[in-house]
Write a protein that holds these residues in place. Sequence first.
Motif, PDB file in Angstrom:
ATOM      1  N   THR A 181      -3.352   3.814 -18.655  1.00  0.00           N
ATOM      2  CA  THR A 181      -3.101   4.687 -17.623  1.00  0.00           C
ATOM      3  C   THR A 181      -2.429   4.340 -16.225  1.00  0.00           C
ATOM      4  O   THR A 181      -2.503   3.010 -16.439  1.00  0.00           O
ATOM      5  N   ARG A 182      -2.324   5.101 -15.507  1.00  0.00           N
ATOM      6  CA  ARG A 182      -1.769   4.679 -14.224  1.00  0.00           C
ATOM      7  C   ARG A 182      -2.721   3.475 -13.478  1.00  0.00           C
ATOM      8  O   ARG A 182      -2.192   2.607 -13.240  1.00  0.00           O
ATOM      9  N   TRP A 183      -3.913   3.894 -13.459  1.00  0.00           N
ATOM     10  CA  TRP A 183      -4.752   2.861 -12.588  1.00  0.00           C
ATOM     11  C   TRP A 183      -5.101   1.788 -13.377  1.00  0.00           C
ATOM     12  O   TRP A 183      -5.135   0.670 -12.583  1.00  0.00           O
TER      13      TRP A 183
ATOM     14  N   TYR B 225       1.626   5.423  -5.387  1.00  0.00           N
ATOM     15  CA  TYR B 225       1.435   6.901  -5.337  1.00  0.00           C
ATOM     16  C   TYR B 225       2.175   7.701  -4.445  1.00  0.00           C
ATOM     17  O   TYR B 225       2.825   8.634  -4.573  1.00  0.00           O
TER      18      TYR B 225
ATOM     19  N   VAL C 275      -1.465  -0.319  -2.404  1.00  0.00           N
ATOM     20  CA  VAL C 275      -1.334   0.474  -3.452  1.00  0.00           C
ATOM     21  C   VAL C 275      -1.190   1.872  -3.587  1.00  0.00           C
ATOM     22  O   VAL C 275      -0.151   2.183  -3.995  1.00  0.00           O
ATOM     23  N   TYR C 276      -1.662   2.481  -2.549  1.00  0.00           N
ATOM     24  CA  TYR C 276      -1.423   3.767  -2.295  1.00  0.00           C
ATOM     25  C   TYR C 276       0.053   4.076  -1.960  1.00  0.00           C
ATOM     26  O   TYR C 276       0.678   4.722  -2.463  1.00  0.00           O
TER      27      TYR C 276
ATOM     28  N   LEU D  84      -6.184  -1.495  -0.929  1.00  0.00           N
ATOM     29  CA  LEU D  84      -6.067  -0.037  -1.611  1.00  0.00           C
ATOM     30  C   LEU D  84      -5.025   0.506  -0.867  1.00  0.00           C
ATOM     31  O   LEU D  84      -4.141   1.675  -1.426  1.00  0.00           O
ATOM     32  N   VAL D  85      -4.807   0.570   0.568  1.00  0.00           N
ATOM     33  CA  VAL D  85      -3.791   0.948   1.417  1.00  0.00           C
ATOM     34  C   VAL D  85      -2.422   0.726   0.698  1.00  0.00           C
ATOM     35  O   VAL D  85      -1.616   1.622   0.407  1.00  0.00           O
TER      36      VAL D  85
ATOM     37  N   THR E 100      -2.052  -0.407 -12.886  1.00  0.00           N
ATOM     38  CA  THR E 100      -2.106  -0.969 -11.598  1.00  0.00           C
ATOM     39  C   THR E 100      -3.052  -2.119 -11.166  1.00  0.00           C
ATOM     40  O   THR E 100      -2.563  -3.284 -10.835  1.00  0.00           O
ATOM     41  N   VAL E 101      -4.417  -1.979 -12.079  1.00  0.00           N
ATOM     42  CA  VAL E 101      -5.223  -3.005 -11.657  1.00  0.00           C
ATOM     43  C   VAL E 101      -5.003  -4.210 -12.828  1.00  0.00           C
ATOM     44  O   VAL E 101      -5.149  -5.211 -12.452  1.00  0.00           O
TER      45      VAL E 101
ATOM     46  N   PHE F  81      -9.757  -3.059   1.342  1.00  0.00           N
ATOM     47  CA  PHE F  81      -9.122  -1.741   2.206  1.00  0.00           C
ATOM     48  C   PHE F  81      -7.733  -1.878   2.298  1.00  0.00           C
ATOM     49  O   PHE F  81      -6.951  -1.034   1.693  1.00  0.00           O
TER      50      PHE F  81
END
Lengths: 320, 298
Positions: free
Chosen positions: B190-192, B110, B105-106, B102-103, B195-196, B99
């Motif tokens: 790609t973007r994701w 993004y 990363v956003y 992810l926060v 990131t990963v 959780f």
Amino acid sequence: MTSTGYTPAAPDLRRRGIRLGDVLFRGVSLAAALAAAALLGLITWKVIDLAWPAMDAFGLSFVWTEAWDPVKDLYGGLAFIYGTVMTSLIALVLATPLSIAIALFLTEIAPRRLAAPIATMVELLAAIPSVVLGLWGILVFGPWVRDHLEPWLQGAFGFLPIFSGQPSQVGLLPAALVLTIMIIPITSAICRELFVRVPKDLVDGSMALGSTRWEAIRKVLLPYAAPGIAAAILLGLGRAFGEAIAVTQVIGNGNVIPSSWFEPADTLGSRIAAQYQGATSVLQAGSILYLAAILMVISLVTNVVAQLVVARFEKVRRAY
Amino acid sequence: MATAGSADERYDITRRSSGLGRRRLTEQAFAALGVASAVVAVGILGLVLGTVLYKGFSQLSLSFFTKPRPLFGESGGIADALVGSALIVGMCMAMAIPFAVLVAVYMSEYAGPRFSRILRVVLDILNGVPAIVVGIFVFGLLVVGRGQSAIFGALSLAVLMLPMVARATQEVLEVIPRSLREASLALGVTRWRTTVSIVLPSAIGGILTGVVIAVARVAGETAPLLFTSSIAANQISGDVTNALPTLPVAIFAFSESPDPGEQAAGWAAALVLIGFVLVMNILAKVFAANRRKRLEGA
């Protein structure tokens, strides 16, 4: 779109799959971010919702009423607000000069080889769980305060009403001292970071003009870092306000505003913690939550003010 | 330079300036005060650690780690609390870490600068909510009507852990060089996937440091567990739908006991908890040092 002869159909399909991944990942992380924000709202709402019976019954006068009487079902928060503010203020007054001095020692006085391990040790002091500090407070520190510190204070300043009465191992003073120990590492760590970030030229320049190290610190370094120090103090204060466990172990859980620092008292957090085994009435449960709501407002305000001070400080620093 | 005459006196650097003695004294007093403060801080740490070590060490034995807490007087251990703490902290990590990442990363990948700043403030405020308030929040939200459970305990610790890990991760992600992301994107990734596979792996050291510090903090947290997982039987159990005994709550109970035997057990349990917290903090330092070395090497 293309006239080069190769067919874009297959890549297009793949690209759509890739797009989907991007959209999904972005969506999931956005959902997590929004959920984190919603969590703060949920906590606020739930605490107020649960406190509502008491808020409805007592209104705002709860804040300035000194009462905790389960027999008559009459409750007020003043004694606990007083305990919270008083213990935290004592801790603040003791911890602030000490923390600043430690930070100055680590950044300006100590040789680097000595400063690094001492900084680590001060950090470790922050890592001690509050329940362990409370255990030490109740079994070792409290008796020492009763047998040595309080009789000495009484002998030297006995004319002050705050040092009157029977020395005791639990009470306002031991709680405030345990809180002092808890916030020293927090404020000194932040202050140290601040002092490290003060441009070296400023202090060097001052000393090159003939000031002593102390004069350079007092007239150049401290004024430069002043807003940051204020924020550090506020963050330490926020921690002191919210601490429940170590305080509940050493403060003695009194229901009234004590006239002497040797007497038992109670703070908001400590009173909530002491009631974990359950309330006897709806109104009492509501009153405990009312205390939680007050505690939350106090820590929120402290934190937000600290944030604002930091934000301003950053802006000023960037202007240089 | 100073030949003679009063006119040149104020340029004479060999002359002692007015009040230099007093200034020197202040300087020395300041240095002494600084040293004294550091001695006080280190002394307090030494005092607390020394007491815990001195009073706790003699109680440690194999059976202290393998036997559950006794009901009456008999010798026993804290195995039940160790198992409970491990389960609750483990569940808390499983809930909070994904959780929180992810926060983060956003926020760093993004969100625009404005929204990112708002989220940062929200997380800092969440971080400032007292643990006891989080405890009574989970109590009111879930425990009332359903009873205590280790899951609710883990959840309340996760609420404390989320802002810590999210902020630490976000700060690490922010200092990952832009060029790394751009290189990956320019290769058509790609973007994701960037990131990963690129951003998060290069930030792993910093994330681990944040996680380890957060685990050390929540493992010693008592206040939320009082409301969510404190009324439990003294037996080794893996049933997370019921309240489980935990190390901090056990120490809390021991500290309030008038029985010297229980107090001794309290010191030993405190030693185990402090040992864990210190190991975690040293681990965090190692991760941080590794990361620094890698960054400097790159």
